[in-house]
Scaffold this active site. Structure first.
Site, mmCIF file in Angstrom:
data_model
loop_
_atom_site.group_PDB
_atom_site.id
_atom_site.type_symbol
_atom_site.label_atom_id
_atom_site.label_comp_id
_atom_site.label_asym_id
_atom_site.label_seq_id
_atom_site.Cartn_x
_atom_site.Cartn_y
_atom_site.Cartn_z
ATOM 1 N N ARG A 156 -16.784 -60.453 -7.971
ATOM 2 C CA ARG A 156 -17.654 -59.576 -8.424
ATOM 3 C C ARG A 156 -16.952 -58.470 -9.437
ATOM 4 O O ARG A 156 -17.621 -57.766 -9.946
ATOM 5 C CB ARG A 156 -18.253 -58.824 -7.226
ATOM 6 C CG ARG A 156 -19.146 -59.454 -6.472
ATOM 7 C CD ARG A 156 -19.288 -58.888 -4.928
ATOM 8 N NE ARG A 156 -20.354 -57.621 -5.389
ATOM 9 C CZ ARG A 156 -21.646 -57.903 -5.149
ATOM 10 N NH1 ARG A 156 -22.164 -59.014 -4.629
ATOM 11 N NH2 ARG A 156 -22.286 -56.906 -5.316
ATOM 12 N N LYS A 191 -18.922 -59.306 -11.891
ATOM 13 C CA LYS A 191 -20.030 -60.170 -12.127
ATOM 14 C C LYS A 191 -21.402 -59.787 -12.067
ATOM 15 O O LYS A 191 -22.067 -60.102 -12.535
ATOM 16 C CB LYS A 191 -19.856 -61.275 -10.666
ATOM 17 C CG LYS A 191 -20.769 -62.426 -10.911
ATOM 18 C CD LYS A 191 -20.412 -63.233 -12.131
ATOM 19 C CE LYS A 191 -21.358 -64.422 -12.183
ATOM 20 N NZ LYS A 191 -21.303 -65.021 -13.558
ATOM 21 N N GLU A 211 -24.470 -65.299 -27.899
ATOM 22 C CA GLU A 211 -23.794 -65.754 -26.764
ATOM 23 C C GLU A 211 -22.425 -66.282 -26.929
ATOM 24 O O GLU A 211 -21.845 -65.839 -26.223
ATOM 25 C CB GLU A 211 -24.864 -66.558 -26.208
ATOM 26 C CG GLU A 211 -24.379 -67.169 -24.993
ATOM 27 C CD GLU A 211 -24.122 -66.332 -23.749
ATOM 28 O OE1 GLU A 211 -24.479 -65.012 -23.790
ATOM 29 O OE2 GLU A 211 -23.371 -66.768 -22.881
ATOM 30 N N HIS A 240 -25.245 -56.856 -46.465
ATOM 31 C CA HIS A 240 -25.538 -55.620 -46.447
ATOM 32 C C HIS A 240 -24.652 -54.773 -45.730
ATOM 33 O O HIS A 240 -24.688 -53.681 -45.346
ATOM 34 C CB HIS A 240 -26.816 -55.294 -45.692
ATOM 35 C CG HIS A 240 -28.036 -56.260 -46.190
ATOM 36 N ND1 HIS A 240 -28.506 -55.811 -47.472
ATOM 37 C CD2 HIS A 240 -28.175 -57.336 -46.315
ATOM 38 C CE1 HIS A 240 -29.317 -56.430 -47.894
ATOM 39 N NE2 HIS A 240 -29.323 -57.468 -46.849
ATOM 40 N N ASN A 286 -20.473 -49.073 -2.012
ATOM 41 C CA ASN A 286 -20.965 -49.470 -3.422
ATOM 42 C C ASN A 286 -21.986 -48.505 -4.029
ATOM 43 O O ASN A 286 -22.845 -48.122 -3.418
ATOM 44 C CB ASN A 286 -21.273 -50.818 -3.527
ATOM 45 C CG ASN A 286 -20.360 -51.773 -3.132
ATOM 46 O OD1 ASN A 286 -19.043 -51.586 -2.981
ATOM 47 N ND2 ASN A 286 -20.897 -53.071 -2.837
ATOM 48 N N GLY A 287 -21.797 -48.280 -5.274
ATOM 49 C CA GLY A 287 -22.941 -47.465 -6.073
ATOM 50 C C GLY A 287 -22.235 -46.347 -6.471
ATOM 51 O O GLY A 287 -21.189 -46.062 -6.352
ATOM 52 N N CYS A 299 -17.676 -53.796 -7.290
ATOM 53 C CA CYS A 299 -17.458 -53.308 -5.602
ATOM 54 C C CYS A 299 -17.899 -54.515 -4.724
ATOM 55 O O CYS A 299 -19.216 -55.152 -4.913
ATOM 56 C CB CYS A 299 -17.985 -51.954 -5.528
ATOM 57 S SG CYS A 299 -17.420 -50.841 -6.253
HETATM 58 C C1 AGP Z 1 -22.256 -62.940 -18.994
HETATM 59 O O1 AGP Z 1 -20.947 -63.798 -19.505
HETATM 60 C C2 AGP Z 1 -21.952 -61.415 -18.575
HETATM 61 N N1 AGP Z 1 -20.909 -61.274 -17.538
HETATM 62 C C3 AGP Z 1 -22.897 -60.351 -18.461
HETATM 63 O O2 AGP Z 1 -23.451 -60.059 -19.609
HETATM 64 C C4 AGP Z 1 -24.186 -60.527 -17.378
HETATM 65 O O3 AGP Z 1 -25.030 -61.714 -18.139
HETATM 66 C C5 AGP Z 1 -24.952 -59.473 -17.305
HETATM 67 O O4 AGP Z 1 -24.222 -58.352 -16.728
HETATM 68 C C6 AGP Z 1 -26.380 -59.616 -16.555
HETATM 69 O O5 AGP Z 1 -26.263 -60.232 -15.289
HETATM 70 P P1 AGP Z 1 -27.282 -60.653 -14.401
HETATM 71 O O6 AGP Z 1 -27.820 -61.935 -15.192
HETATM 72 O O7 AGP Z 1 -26.784 -60.910 -13.108
HETATM 73 O O8 AGP Z 1 -28.391 -59.812 -14.548
#
Ligand code: AGP
Length: 603
Positions: A28, A598, A476, A499, A98-99, A2
């Site tokens: 975002r 984001k 990652e 396992h 937002n929220g 948002c």
């Molecule tokens: C990363 O590619 C992701 N979009 C996501 O895991 C991100 O790293 C996570 O939401 C944490 O965000 P931040 O670093 O802004 O706290």
């Protein structure tokens, strides 16, 4: 997640300004958008499911306005559709939010008893009705806001218009980011500073349970009791910004290519004068134990940090997902340091975990990318990564910058504890200074990545395997792939395979692995051979030339031989590229993957 923008201007340019702000906030993540503005003392609302371009098609650009609000919605309560999109209007009040209002069910029941009915499934419409309820009672927006802050539970950043006050824009904030900004002719509210950077770099931060009243000429801040507040005007350093894609087709690839510079910018202040600069870092040797708390990619950076802090500095480290940490039993004391890692500095779970830790007697350190973000303001001490503005949802350059700081902390602590000699530390510093020489050729191997991507992009799943540091990095890599290509990618510690998970391996299964630790490589290689025996095809990332000769390996990315401190930066590049190239071949929306935001500012 948002985005909010609000404009109170001396010019009749509010509509294009709001739309421009919404476009900047697109990164975002959102699934619907909307705008509300005053036109001849009446509020006009346009909202729709889909992209800002869909919204623009519905807007009457012949109309002009000097005051309004806009919103991009990432659905939480209720599906993404026109009715649930913001702004919401109830009675004389119109808001964007937002929220999450946690007690919205309870509030809804109370409001229904008082004659309110609801069109949408959102908590925001309930928030709007609550504000209208108190406005009708008091005939005062500020009193309605104060009552709202008292009664609403949860998180909110709100932009508010009142039908009877066409010259005024209100902003309310708790646990969700909101800034107020001022240019010569326009005052703004926004979820983040880049949304208004085109017009101004001067801004104020709204803290929790504060509100602001904006007109085209004035901004006044209040605490929840209505006391006027004096706020420090801040200036955003836009020098690190990279607001457009340049010649790149996507932000993600641009941000990947920036990594040699962003890693160096992040490390430079602590390396330029050798050991003296390194000593500017916080002293971790004071602590018996460290907890690292983060989400997603930042959590993976924490895992890499744990490896180096334990292996080289002999400091025990737990790496915890913020969403778990905020509710679990904690074992904290002044001898425990808690490190919070976040690119955005606004992640709701990380922020909530931090607020919980702040109630305990222990020190907190933030590794944060966005300056003056909520987490950066709450931690006792902050180290900023210098990744610059990261727009692509899939984090790349923020990850390597976070890792850079953690490696330096481990190096300094190892030196302080005499676990590394001065000449060893200086040798690593020297290698960091030449990291670019190793990264640049790796970033240039685009045709190699493309070739492998073509072999992988139609797969229904892909396995990622590794041990130790390689396992952390593979996690990652697997996250990057599933985020942007939507291919289920399972990451396992190679030794765990037998396992249970090896039951999934069959003819034509694709396995990506890395081997960069001479002690563990033979073990991982035998696990890989076990997959090969069941028909898997193996893609290996390694700095060990001997392994490239193994006939069971189908394809190899050979990395330069370096100190282990450089390994995370080298291994991650092919993994980022594979994810990117595979997503490209699958025609995915790389910078804005489905369902993702984001900054995850709700729980
Ligand atoms: C990363 O590619 C992701 N979009 C996501 O895991 C991100 O790293 C996570 O939401 C944490 O965000 P931040 O670093 O802004 O706290």
């Amino acid at each position: 997640m948002c985005g909010i923008i609000g404009v109170a201007s001396k010019k009749e340019q509010a509509i294009p300004m709001i739309l421009q702000g919404l476009k900047t906030l697109e990164y975002r993540g959102y699934d619907s958008s909307g705008i509300a503005y005053f036109k001849e003392n009446q509020i006009v609302i346009t909202k729709t499911k889909g992209r800002i371009s869909d919204l623009e098609q519905q807007i009457n650009f012949k109309e002009t306005s000097s005051l309004g609000i806009g919103h991009t919605r990432w659905a939480t309560h209720g599906e993404a559709n026109q009715v649930n999109a913001h702004p919401h209007q109830v009675g004389k009040i119109t808001i964007v939010h937002n929220g999450i209002i946690e007690n919205y069910q309870e509030l809804k029941a109370k409001l229904q008893e008082n004659g309110y009915s609801f069109l949408s499934s959102t908590d925001t419409e309930v928030a709007c009705a609550l504000l209208d309820f108190y406005y009708e009672k008091t005939n005062s927006v500020t009193q309605a806001i104060q009552a709202f802050i008292h009664e609403a539970k949860g998180s909110y950043a709100i932009g508010l218009l009142c039908q009877e006050e066409p010259d005024t824009l209100y902003a309310i904030k708790k646990d969700s980011p909101l800034i107020v900004a001022a240019s010569n002719d326009t005052n703004f509210i926004a979820s983040d500073i880049p949304a208004v950077l085109e017009y101004t770099s001067s801004y104020y931060v709204l803290e929790d349970e504060e509100y602001a009243i904006l007109t085209k000429d004035h901004i006044t801040f209040y605490d929840k009791g209505g006391k006027v507040l004096t706020k420090e005007e801040k200036h955003y350093d836009a020098s690190l910004e990279s607001p457009n894609k340049g010649s790149y087709p996507h932000y993600m690839i641009k941000e990947m290519m920036e990594q040699p510079d962003t890693i160096w910018k992040t490390m430079q202040p602590f390396l330029e004068n050798g050991l003296a600069s390194l000593a500017k870092l916080p002293d971790l040797t004071k602590y018996d134990r460290i907890d690292i708390v983060a989400c997603g990619t930042a959590w993976h950076a924490g895992l890499v940090g744990k490896y180096f802090l334990e292996e080289y500095a002999a400091i025990p480290v737990d790496v915890c997902l913020a969403s778990e940490y905020r509710y679990k039993r904690l074992f904290l004391s002044p001898k425990v340091l808690v490190i919070f890692i976040s690119q955005s500095g606004e992640t709701a779970d990380t922020l909530a975990a931090l607020k919980r830790v702040k109630e305990e007697a222990c020190h907190t350190l933030g590794i944060i990318n966005v300056k003056d973000s909520s987490i950066a303001r709450v931690v006792d001490q902050v180290i900023y990564t210098k990744a610059g503005c990261e727009i692509a949802v899939a984090s790349t350059k923020a990850f390597t910058a976070q890792v850079a700081i953690l490696l330096l902390l481990a190096l300094q602590a190892a030196y302080q504890k005499n676990l590394m000699e001065e000449k060893q530390v200086l040798a690593v510093i020297e290698e960091f200074k030449h990291l670019k020489d190793h990264l640049t050729p790796l970033l240039a191997k685009r045709s190699e990545y493309q070739k492998i991507a073509k072999e992988l992009y139609k797969q229904e799943d892909i396995f990622y395997l590794g041990r130790g540091l390689d396992y952390d990095l593979m996690m990652e890599g697997a996250l990057k792939l599933k985020e942007i290509s939507y291919i289920p990618s399972v990451c396992y510690a190679a030794g765990e395979l037998k396992h249970g998970t090896i039951s999934l391996v069959q003819e034509e299964t694709r396995v990506i692995a890395s081997c960069t630790n001479p002690l563990l490589d033979p073990k991982t290689m035998s696990n890989l051979k076990e997959t090969k025996a069941r028909g898997a095809k193996i893609y290996l990332i390694t700095n060990n030339v001997e392994l490239t000769k193994d006939k069971d390996i189908d394809s190899v990315f050979l990395l330069d031989q370096t100190s282990e401190f450089l390994v995370p930066f080298l291994v991650i590049i092919p993994l980022q590229f594979l994810a990117y190239k595979i997503a490209l071949l699958r025609q995915c929306d790389i910078d804005k993957p489905r369902n993702l935001a984001k900054a995850v500012t709700v729980e």
